[in-house]
Design an enzyme around this catalytic site. Structure first.
Site, short mmCIF file in Angstrom:
data_model
loop_
_atom_site.label_atom_id
_atom_site.label_comp_id
_atom_site.label_asym_id
_atom_site.label_seq_id
_atom_site.Cartn_x
_atom_site.Cartn_y
_atom_site.Cartn_z
N ASP A 51 -7.08 0.44 7.66
CA ASP A 51 -8.48 0.07 7.88
C ASP A 51 -8.67 -1.43 7.71
O ASP A 51 -9.75 -1.97 7.92
CB ASP A 51 -9.43 0.89 6.99
CG ASP A 51 -9.18 0.70 5.51
OD1 ASP A 51 -8.24 -0.03 5.14
OD2 ASP A 51 -9.94 1.28 4.70
N SER A 52 -7.58 -2.13 7.36
CA SER A 52 -7.60 -3.60 7.34
C SER A 52 -7.94 -4.15 8.72
O SER A 52 -8.34 -5.30 8.87
CB SER A 52 -6.24 -4.15 6.88
OG SER A 52 -5.19 -3.57 7.62
N GLU A 188 -0.63 -1.10 -4.61
CA GLU A 188 -1.09 -2.43 -4.19
C GLU A 188 -1.60 -3.25 -5.39
O GLU A 188 -2.30 -2.74 -6.27
CB GLU A 188 -2.22 -2.29 -3.16
CG GLU A 188 -2.79 -3.65 -2.75
CD GLU A 188 -3.69 -3.62 -1.51
OE1 GLU A 188 -3.89 -2.55 -0.92
OE2 GLU A 188 -4.17 -4.71 -1.13
O1 KIV Z 1 -5.50 -1.10 5.41
C1 KIV Z 1 -4.37 -1.54 5.14
O2 KIV Z 1 -3.78 -2.32 5.90
C2 KIV Z 1 -3.76 -1.12 3.89
C3 KIV Z 1 -2.55 -1.86 3.45
C4 KIV Z 1 -2.97 -3.09 2.76
C5 KIV Z 1 -1.65 -1.03 2.60
O3 KIV Z 1 -4.24 -0.25 3.23
#
Ligand code: KIV
Length: 270
Positions: A51-52, A188
């Site tokens: 969701d990044s 994380e």
């Molecule tokens: O949304 C994302 O890219 C993530 C990573 C930072 C693990 O959750």
């Protein structure tokens, strides 16, 4: 630069990932579209449609407004591009607040995309949701430590595992997720000591991001690691190329050539 590790030639399954704990570090990157997923195919064991994307591709300030429709759309694109990695759809904020919502939305993830698993943020408080999903044949990747979906309720991005009590709480979270059937856990933004304690405490792989080199694997957001995302750079991000600089150089050259009428030359004309 000499590359020593062989490319991945076989489809990566949950079984492949389980067997890698303690034998070979697992590589994972994010992807959001078919073009880049195709480039990553055969290069890493796992792709996370994170969701990044809400930040790196939609330009939003955090991940919280990502929706299930958005995650499905991007996961479909990634599945079109990459055939070998194990693909994980990141469940967005609010899509798994209750067992019913979690089952409904994760079922959509399986039925509308070819993702092999979903990712859920949260520790022992989310164990019942993880259990409900795994009991309904949906594979779950856990996510503990610094959890971006908790940004507003936590009052910021906070590094975890700074005290023995917090390390203990993180270990309990990881064990609860393992007991609930998670096949692996993203860890994380934790102190290295905490990441080590978590990794030793569970028999499923841990995939670190900002957790030192003691976890069973590493994940990075592709636009961070290749230098395209410029809004901020967390300490844990190593840039493997200077993407933004190279794009700007390419565009400047294109602009010059168009303005000078040297592009398109005869070679690029019919
Ligand atoms: O949304 C994302 O890219 C993530 C990573 C930072 C693990 O959750």
């Amino acid at each position: 630069m000499s590359i020593q590790t062989p490319k991945i030639e076989k489809k990566v399954t949950l079984n492949t990932i389980a067997k890698m704990k303690g034998t070979e570090p697992i590589t994972m990157v994010t992807a959001y579209d078919a073009l880049f997923a195709q480039l990553f195919d055969g290069e890493v064991e796992m792709i996370l449609v994170g969701d990044s994307l809400n930040m790196s591709f939609l330009g939003k300030e955090d991940t919280l407004s990502a929706t299930m429709d958005q995650m499905i759309y991007h996961t479909q694109a990634v599945c079109n591009g990459a055939k070998l990695p194990l693909i994980v759809l990141d469940m967005p904020f609010g899509s798994y607040s209750t067992v019913e919502d979690a089952i409904h939305n994760a079922t959509r993830a399986y039925q509308e995309t070819n993702a092999q698993a979903v990712k859920i943020e949260g520790g022992k408080e989310r164990a019942s949701i993880v259990k409900a999903l795994t009991q309904n044949s949906i594979a779950v990747l856990g996510h503990i430590g610094l959890m971006p979906q908790f940004l507003r309720s936590d009052g910021g991005y906070k590094i975890r595992g700074k005290t023995p009590e917090d390390i203990h709480a993180l270990v309990e979270d990881a064990q609860a997720l393992e007991a609930a059937g998670a096949f692996a856990i993203v860890v994380e933004g934790v102190k290295v000591e905490a990441a080590l304690a978590i990794t030793k405490a569970v028999s499923i792989p841990t995939i670190g991001i900002g957790a030192g080199n003691v976890t069973d694997g590493q994940v990075l957001v592709w636009s961070d690691m290749f230098g395209f995302f410029e809004a901020f750079r967390p300490k844990f991000v190593k840039q493997y190329m200077d993407g933004a600089k190279q794009i700007r150089q390419g565009l400047a050259l294109f602009r010059d050539e168009v303005k000078e009428r040297t592009f398109p030359s005869e070679a690029y004309s019919y």
